[in-house]
Structures are given as C-alpha cells and as structure tokens.
Scaffold this motif. Structure first.
Motif, short mmCIF file in Angstrom:
data_model
loop_
_atom_site.label_atom_id
_atom_site.label_comp_id
_atom_site.label_asym_id
_atom_site.label_seq_id
_atom_site.Cartn_x
_atom_site.Cartn_y
_atom_site.Cartn_z
N ALA A 85 57.28 -14.90 -20.73
CA ALA A 85 58.17 -13.74 -20.78
C ALA A 85 57.44 -12.43 -20.43
N TYR A 86 56.13 -12.38 -20.67
CA TYR A 86 55.41 -11.12 -20.46
C TYR A 86 54.15 -11.23 -19.61
N HIS A 88 51.36 -12.44 -21.39
CA HIS A 88 50.38 -12.55 -22.47
C HIS A 88 49.93 -14.00 -22.69
N LEU A 111 57.48 -15.88 -28.64
CA LEU A 111 57.75 -14.48 -28.30
C LEU A 111 58.62 -14.46 -27.07
N GLY A 112 59.84 -13.94 -27.21
CA GLY A 112 60.72 -13.87 -26.06
C GLY A 112 61.04 -12.44 -25.74
N TRP A 220 48.22 -12.67 -15.51
CA TRP A 220 49.38 -11.99 -16.07
C TRP A 220 50.64 -12.56 -15.42
N SER A 224 50.08 -12.60 -11.16
CA SER A 224 49.19 -11.44 -11.04
C SER A 224 48.02 -11.50 -12.02
N TRP A 225 47.14 -10.52 -11.89
CA TRP A 225 45.99 -10.38 -12.78
C TRP A 225 45.93 -8.93 -13.24
N ILE A 226 45.47 -8.70 -14.48
CA ILE A 226 45.22 -7.33 -14.93
C ILE A 226 43.90 -7.30 -15.71
N ALA A 228 42.57 -6.09 -19.16
CA ALA A 228 43.20 -5.69 -20.41
C ALA A 228 42.22 -5.70 -21.57
N THR A 229 42.56 -4.97 -22.62
CA THR A 229 41.74 -4.88 -23.83
C THR A 229 42.58 -5.24 -25.05
N PHE A 233 42.65 -11.17 -26.38
CA PHE A 233 41.92 -11.78 -25.26
C PHE A 233 40.55 -12.28 -25.69
#
Lengths: 273, 296
Positions: A85-86, A88, A111-112, A220, A224-226, A228-229, A233
């Motif tokens: 959904a996100y 994550h 988580l939706g 992601w 895609s890729w990001i 993140a902090t 993670f």
C-alpha cells in the motif's frame, strides 16, 4: 506416589528430559560460526507490514500472503497475492532479501489505506504468523495505544515460548510502543554506519540492538527506491541476520539467539579480534 | 609588512568577519524563533481557553503558526500540515508555507497515499533524503502541493493516543537530509501541537454548533432533529467536559424554546441578539467576573 509432581514439572522428570546440543563458549562464537555462508534457506520470515510487491527487483518473490481485514467480531484472512500500500513493506522485504537471499518471505498485510481497526488487524496478523509456523517475524511497526498492551504482550510471550523471534522496531518518538518494549522480543533502533551486517548491543535496554537505519537506500512503491531514515529500516537488518543464523542453527530459543547476537555485536571487545 | 604577513592579516580579518556574520545570523535566528515561539505559545494558550469562541480564521492561523515555527526551528524551506478526516479516511491538506504556498488550494487525498499517508496510518515519523531523484515518487503528496522537494520529514500530530494529522517539512536547509535529531525535535513539537490543534478544532466545532442553532432560529424549514443531529455529532467529537456540557445544555434550551412556536422563537432570538450585541460593545473581552463591572 512417585507420579505426583508439582504442576508444570513433567518436562523435568528423569525419563522425560531431552538431551540438547551444546553451543560454543561465548568467547568462541564468531560471525562465521553463527551465519557465515548461510543464505537463510528454508527459514520462513513473516513481514507484518503494509504488504509486499513481489515484482520489485529488490524483493525477488514472495512465498506466501495474508491480508487481515474486517471487524473485531468478524476478522477476514485473505491469502491471495496483494501489493504494498505504501512501499514500507517493500523496504523491509528488500533489506531481508539482501541479507538472506534464499529465505522464504511471507507478507502479512495489516497496514492498508485506512485507520479503522488497524490495532486489531495488527494483533490478528501477528497471531496468524505465530500459528502459521513462521521462523522469524519482522515488525517494523507497533502500537502506542494502551488498549493493545495486553493482547500484544500475550502474543509476544506466545511467540517466545514457541521459539519464534519477533524482531521489533522501537518507536521513533520518545514514547513506548508495543510490543517493542517487552523483554520477550528483539527490539531494534537505528545507527548511521552504512554496513548492513554491523549491529550493536545496548546494555541499557529496553532497546537492545542497533542496526543501520539512517539514510538507508530502500525499495519503495512501484519499483522505486528511496533513501529513508527510521528504526523501521534498522529492524529488517537484524531480522535478516537472524534468518541466516536459523538456517545454520535451527531450533534456537529466543534467549539463545539474543545471547549469540549480544556476543557478536560490534561494540563487544572480543578476545583476539 | 611583508606580503606574506599582509595575506595572513587579511585572512584573519576575513575569518573574523565570517565569524561575526555567523554569530549575527545565529542570534537573528534565535530571535526569530523566540518571536515565533511566543506567538505560538499565545495561540496555544488561547486555544486552551475553551470559553472563548473565536472565528475559524484563528484556527487556520494556529495551523500556519505550527508549520512556520517547525520550519524555522528545524531549518526547512517549505512545509505543510494535513488533518485526518476519519469518517472519510482522507487527509485534508490545510496549510502550506514556502515557495509554492500561495498557489496551493485546500484539497483532500485518500489516506493510502505517499509519505504523509504512511505516517498517518503508522503513527511513526519518517525522513526521506532523495525524494526528487526518482520520478516514480511522483505519487507523494509533496508533489500535489506543486513542489518537488529534495528531502522530506513527516511526523504525526497526536492527541490522546490518536493520530489527528501530519506535519511535513520539505527541503532541509544546508544539508541533504533531515537528521535523527530533527526527527526527535519535530516529533516532540508535533505532540504539543497535536493537543493544541485538537483543542482549537473542538472550539471551532462548538462555534459551528451554536451558530447553527442560532441560524436555525430564523429558518422555518430547519427541523428540530437537524439540530439534535448536529448536537449529537458535536458531542461525539468531544470527551465529557463540563464546559461543553454547559454549551450543549444552552443549545438544547434554545431549541426547546424555538420549537414552541414562531412568537417564542422570535422572542428568544431577539433576546439573544440583544445580549450578544451588548457583549460585542463591551470594552474588553475578559471573563465574566472582570468584564461586567467595568465602565469607561
């Protein structure tokens, strides 16, 4: 009369005692012994999160799915394939896959796109993972609501007694989040050294382990890729290492696993290293 | 003086000037932060005074202040604030500051959308440092506000264990990403801000209820059940609080009078309007105790 024993003592009767394999002395433990050359093969890893996109290049396939929905009185368990959904869940799956490329990934989607019932769904997803015989659970999420303290505590203890390590992210805010604060889980926060196999032990818990979680390049949404902090993670780094350990040493208890992780933490001054 | 010594003195002078500029900048920012902090503190304490029914514009100003303060303290080029509509499962984009702020209109997005949506649903803050490098990230709300940030920091606004919104800062000044310290600071700030927003929102709903009741007095088509629904919806939105119970009983009293007939309704309206008119002409907007006895 010799049959009469105090409750819960049957396992310790002389003829019922099980002979167990020894583990090396703490000073003799090495990363090579613990997880060297292991790929995580045969270990089932549940990622309790926002779902996983099986076709993300970092994920490399998902072996099983369940999506929790419905109301507290009528929960639903949909085992057909789903997406993330996100992004994550992809991030967690990608990190675990990079450390344990041959492990089996199970996406437990709790988580939706909404807020309704998410605490209940989270608890139900965790129970599903425990009952479905997962070997490790990655929980890069938690609840700060007191309403869920009891049920999550019960589930954390159940997992502990079934020898299923729950690797849980500590809250990113200075408030307790459940189940990360329970002694039965492997709790994780973030360090900033870009080394996926480097982890630390914190002698002053509740957070016991630190792994790479600051400016991490992660998978992601939509392929895609990001960068993140978040403690989210750091957690799958420990879960990935645990999966590798369990391939080489199946049947370890949670306290043995914690002992091994403690002994091999990068901030432990080891003899001859 | 030799050329070498001259260069050295020049370099020293340059260093001193740079140091002073840095110090002035530091002080200027501190002053700015303190002014904003003061303004925010005032707004927060106003929001805490449940007896004051302010115009909705002050609610918007409170939200703006929250984003402005956060952006100034953390050092961000732009920012935005979203509130959650739980019934619709949507994020309502409330305010923005920064280069594109003036062009942005209020809009709604489903909760399952981008970094802000994830933060709303998970209740966990998150920082992203290379948001603009990947065109596939276009789904994020930051893009919806007409702005392509390099870095994002989003934290939940929490009131009574419930996530009520998301505070998002865009583009960290002087660095490629927001630091873990920024996450901790903004997280703490958002916890305070969440409480203020919740209180202010309750106050606004109360104002809406009362104006609805009073407005309904002049409208023959408004049914008593409309007002009851409105009062019920309001009561669902607030925890049991004596101040609001008073307001609710006032509303139901007015409704009871109005339901007696046209003459009773008009009399009630005239009475309340007369009293409201008197209150408006009073020199101060102080409390009952100090306000009524004062004359100029």
């Amino acid at each position: 009369m010799s049959q009469l024993r105090p409750a819960w003592s049957a396992a310790f009767a002389t003829d019922a005692l099980q002979t167990l394999h020894p583990i090396p002395g703490l000073d003799d433990l090495t990363p090579e012994w613990a997880w060297g050359s292991s790929t995580g093969a045969g270990v089932k890893v549940a990622i309790i999160d926002s779902g996983i996109d099986a076709d993300h290049p970092a994920v490399g396939g998902v072996q099983g799915y369940v999506q929790i929905g419905g109301t507290p009185e009528a929960l639903t368990y949909d085992e057909s394939p789903h997406g993330d959904a996100y992004g994550h869940g992809n991030a967690c799956a990608g990190i675990i896959r990079s450390l344990a490329p041959e492990c089996e990934l199970y996406s437990v989607k709790v988580l939706g796109a909404g807020l309704t019932g998410k605490g209940i769904h989270f608890a139900a997803g965790l129970r599903w993972a425990i009952e479905a015989g997962m070997d490790v659970c990655n929980l890069s999420l938690g609840s700060t609501k007191q309403d869920f303290f009891g049920i999550l505590h019960e589930l954390a203890d159940l997992a502990y007694f079934r020898h299923i390590p729950l690797v849980v992210a500590a809250n990113n805010l200075p408030a307790p989040s459940f189940p990360s604060t329970y002694a039965a889980v492997v709790s994780v926060a973030a360090h900033d050294v870009p080394d996926p196999e480097r982890f630390y032990y914190n002698p002053d818990p509740p957070v016991e382990f630190g792994a790479h979680g600051i400016d991490v390049r992660v998978a992601w949404q939509g392929g895609s890729w990001i960068t993140a902090t978040g403690n989210s993670f750091a957690t799958p780094h420990i879960a990935g290492i645990v999966a590798r350990i369990l391939t080489k040493h199946p049947g370890l208890t949670v306290f043995q696993l914690k002992t091994i992780l403690r002994a091999l933490a990068a901030n432990v001054a080891r003899v001859g290293v | 003086m030799s050329a070498g010594a001259e260069d050295g003195a020049l370099a020293e002078a340059r260093a001193t000037i740079a140091q002073q500029a840095e110090e002035i900048e530091r002080l200027r920012r501190r002053l700015g932060e303190e002014r904003l902090a003061e303004e925010l503190r005032d707004a927060l304490s106003l929001a805490g005074t449940a007896a004051v029914i302010a115009a909705p514009v002050s609610h918007t100003r409170l939200l703006e202040l929250i984003v402005e303060t956060a952006a100034a303290v953390i050092g961000a080029r732009a920012g935005a604030l979203f509130l959650i509509d739980e019934a619709a499962q949507e994020l309502i984009f409330e305010v923005a500051i920064g280069p594109k702020a003036a062009e942005v209109k209020k809009f709604r997005v489903p909760l399952g959308h981008g970094i802000a949506g994830l933060v709303a649903v998970s209740g966990q803050p998150m920082a992203v440092s290379d948001a603009s490098n990947d065109p596939r990230q276009a789904a994020d709300i930051a893009r919806d506000v007409g702005y392509a940030p390099g870095s994002i920091l989003a934290v939940p606004l929490v009131a009574e264990e419930r996530v009520i919104g998301v505070l998002e800062l865009l583009d960290k000044e002087g660095a490629a990403s927001f630091s873990p310290d920024d996450i901790a600071t903004l997280g703490l700030f958002a916890q305070q801000a969440g409480v203020a927003v919740e209180q202010s929102g309750t106050r606004r709903r109360l104002a809406g209820l009362l104006s609805g009741v009073l407005g309904g007095l002049g409208d023959r088509t408004a049914s008593p059940s409309d007002l009851q629904d409105r009062a019920g919806a309001f009561a669902d939105g607030v925890e049991v609080d004596p101040a609001y119970e008073d307001a609710l009983s006032l509303a139901s009293l007015v409704q009871e009078i109005a339901s007696q007939g046209d003459r009773e309704r008009m009399a009630c309206r005239a009475l309340l309007e007369g009293f409201a008119g008197y209150l408006r002409t009073r020199p101060t907007a102080g409390s009952w105790g100090t306000g009524l006895g004062e004359a100029r």
